[in-house]
Write a protein that holds these residues in place. Structure first.
Motif, PDB file in Angstrom:
ATOM      1  N   GLN A   1      13.101 -13.310  17.356  1.00 35.56           N
ATOM      2  CA  GLN A   1      13.076 -13.180  18.815  1.00 35.56           C
ATOM      3  C   GLN A   1      14.390 -12.618  19.353  1.00 35.56           C
ATOM      4  O   GLN A   1      14.386 -11.780  20.253  1.00 35.56           O
ATOM      5  CB  GLN A   1      12.748 -14.531  19.460  1.00 35.56           C
ATOM      6  N   HIS A   2      15.499 -13.068  18.791  1.00 35.13           N
ATOM      7  CA  HIS A   2      16.793 -12.524  19.229  1.00 35.13           C
ATOM      8  C   HIS A   2      16.883 -11.026  18.910  1.00 35.13           C
ATOM      9  O   HIS A   2      17.329 -10.225  19.740  1.00 35.13           O
ATOM     10  CB  HIS A   2      17.955 -13.276  18.568  1.00 35.13           C
ATOM     11  N   LEU A   3      16.435 -10.657  17.727  1.00 36.26           N
ATOM     12  CA  LEU A   3      16.491  -9.235  17.340  1.00 36.26           C
ATOM     13  C   LEU A   3      15.583  -8.408  18.253  1.00 36.26           C
ATOM     14  O   LEU A   3      15.969  -7.336  18.726  1.00 36.26           O
ATOM     15  CB  LEU A   3      16.074  -9.070  15.874  1.00 36.26           C
TER      16      LEU A   3
ATOM     17  N   LEU B   1      17.828  -4.521  14.036  1.00 40.55           N
ATOM     18  CA  LEU B   1      18.380  -4.773  12.701  1.00 40.55           C
ATOM     19  C   LEU B   1      19.646  -5.620  12.688  1.00 40.55           C
ATOM     20  O   LEU B   1      19.952  -6.263  11.673  1.00 40.55           O
ATOM     21  CB  LEU B   1      18.741  -3.430  12.031  1.00 40.55           C
ATOM     22  N   HIS B   2      20.407  -5.622  13.780  1.00 38.15           N
ATOM     23  CA  HIS B   2      21.830  -5.935  13.691  1.00 38.15           C
ATOM     24  C   HIS B   2      22.223  -7.261  13.040  1.00 38.15           C
ATOM     25  O   HIS B   2      23.310  -7.366  12.485  1.00 38.15           O
ATOM     26  CB  HIS B   2      22.489  -5.821  15.084  1.00 38.15           C
ATOM     27  N   ASP B   3      21.350  -8.268  13.073  1.00 37.67           N
ATOM     28  CA  ASP B   3      21.714  -9.558  12.462  1.00 37.67           C
ATOM     29  C   ASP B   3      21.013  -9.811  11.131  1.00 37.67           C
ATOM     30  O   ASP B   3      21.106 -10.909  10.583  1.00 37.67           O
ATOM     31  CB  ASP B   3      21.394 -10.718  13.425  1.00 37.67           C
ATOM     32  N   LEU B   4      20.327  -8.807  10.613  1.00 38.64           N
ATOM     33  CA  LEU B   4      19.583  -9.012   9.356  1.00 38.64           C
ATOM     34  C   LEU B   4      20.508  -9.346   8.188  1.00 38.64           C
ATOM     35  O   LEU B   4      20.067  -9.877   7.174  1.00 38.64           O
ATOM     36  CB  LEU B   4      18.742  -7.776   9.010  1.00 38.64           C
TER      37      LEU B   4
ATOM     38  N   TYR C   1      23.956  -6.079  24.805  1.00 36.19           N
ATOM     39  CA  TYR C   1      22.572  -6.299  24.380  1.00 36.19           C
ATOM     40  C   TYR C   1      22.478  -7.414  23.341  1.00 36.19           C
ATOM     41  O   TYR C   1      21.444  -8.039  23.188  1.00 36.19           O
ATOM     42  CB  TYR C   1      21.969  -5.002  23.832  1.00 36.19           C
ATOM     43  N   ASP C   2      23.554  -7.626  22.610  1.00 36.53           N
ATOM     44  CA  ASP C   2      23.604  -8.717  21.644  1.00 36.53           C
ATOM     45  C   ASP C   2      23.888 -10.029  22.368  1.00 36.53           C
ATOM     46  O   ASP C   2      23.186 -11.017  22.192  1.00 36.53           O
ATOM     47  CB  ASP C   2      24.714  -8.413  20.623  1.00 36.53           C
ATOM     48  N   LEU C   3      24.901 -10.018  23.221  1.00 35.45           N
ATOM     49  CA  LEU C   3      25.361 -11.258  23.851  1.00 35.45           C
ATOM     50  C   LEU C   3      24.503 -11.721  25.028  1.00 35.45           C
ATOM     51  O   LEU C   3      24.317 -12.906  25.222  1.00 35.45           O
ATOM     52  CB  LEU C   3      26.795 -11.079  24.365  1.00 35.45           C
TER      53      LEU C   3
END
Ligand SMILES: [Fe+2]
Ligand SMILES: [Fe+2]
Length: 332
Positions: free
Chosen positions: A143-145, A167-170, A298-300
């Motif tokens: 969900q975060h991704l 992808l960024h936290d994979l 977009y991440d935070l």
């Protein structure tokens, strides 16, 4: 005296079995600290102190985000800082050059059995990290991704950037792979280069006192093992989920360098938020910094957005994944 590297002993014996109580609780603890780290970074974004004058308002911040500067924000900041202080004490003490060399040697080792999964399988696998019923975790990893990706998409950003959000936290998958991490401290948290002086603008800079590299005759100097303006790509970043994913995707995707920078440096707050380590930037790195700063909100700050419907969004993102991955199955 050479720094002591911590052994990369597998914490999780069987990467296929992620249902054991031990592993579930370890994963839940990882997510709890990861969320606390995010809270601190959100609040640091909201507090602009005079000493941290390099802070820029994130460019392209999504509409609706207004940095708060009230007393309550300061109170929350100090509370969150207390929670993550112990985490950073361990991280700062253990991220040595020797440890990083060892972690990379293991990653590239011919004897390492690299699990093979498609991107979507990896997202699903990461989602099993933490039980949905865990009270400390409001959102699942998927969900975060998807929230990050959707926020980027809604703002009309390029397709490669939408995919980067997805992808960024994979890289957090490393937590499930034998020998790829030693705990929480080398998976999550802010990152920084090793092999040169730890910058005062890193979070809790005094915690580096316990790192043997802070007394090393070369690693403790301003430039350390690097040349001025060597370029950000040449820095050995502290080991964590950013670096892990960067190494995986660099050779297996056709993502542009801005996307790879967003992934590699998304936790490099001392650089993209505080303006430290600029002395290592070479021609072309300013564009990467702009890219990383564009990605950060977009991440935070997308976490408060509506909870995405994973199954509904899946077809769109499967097509997007295919666009940038010549081989569907990735070696992790
Ligand atoms: Fe991350
Ligand atoms: Fe994230």
């Amino acid at each position: 005296m050479a720094p002591h590297a911590t052994d990369l002993t597998p914490v999780y014996e069987d990467s296929a079995d992620i249902s054991s109580t031990k592993q579930k609780s370890a994963a839940a603890a990882l997510e709890a600290i990861s969320d606390a780290v995010d809270s601190v970074n959100q609040l640091r974004g909201a507090i602009s102190s005079p000493q941290r004058s390099h802070c820029d308002t994130p460019i392209d911040a999504p509409p609706g985000f207004t940095p708060a500067r009230d007393v309550e924000t300061f109170r929350q900041y100090h509370h969150a800082c207390e929670r993550v202080k112990h985490f950073y004490a361990e991280q700062h003490a253990k991220q040595t050059v020797a440890y990083n060399l060892k972690a990379r040697a293991h990653f590239h080792s011919a004897s390492r059995v690299r699990p093979e999964m498609t991107i979507w399988q990896a997202i699903e696998k990461l989602d099993t990290l933490v039980d949905d019923s865990d009270p400390d975790t409001e959102l699942s990893q998927a969900q975060h991704l998807l929230q990050s990706a959707e926020a980027i998409r809604k703002d009309g950003k390029p397709r490669w950037m939408q995919l980067t959000g997805l992808l960024h936290d994979l890289g957090k998958l490393m937590f499930l792979l034998p020998g790829c991490s030693s705990g929480q401290w080398d998976v999550v948290g802010d990152t920084f280069p090793v092999g040169c002086k730890f910058d005062e603008l890193c979070i809790f800079p005094d915690k580096f006192e316990a790192n043997p590299d802070s007394k090393h005759e070369v690693y403790s100097t301003k430039y350390g093992i690097y040349e001025p303006r060597c370029g950000m790509d040449d820095l050995m970043m502290s080991w964590g989920h950013d670096e892990f994913l960067y190494l995986v995707l660099r050779d297996q995707s056709t993502l542009p360098r801005e996307a790879l920078a967003m992934i590699r440096y998304h936790s490099f707050y001392p650089w993209h938020k505080e303006g430290a380590y600029r002395e290592f930037m070479a021609e072309g790195d300013e564009e990467l910094l702009t890219a990383v700063r564009s990605f950060n909100p977009y991440d935070l700050y997308s976490k408060g957005d509506e909870v995405p419907n994973v199954e509904k969004l899946k077809p769109y993102y499967l097509e997007l994944i295919d666009e940038f991955f010549p081989n569907k199955v990735i070696k992790w």
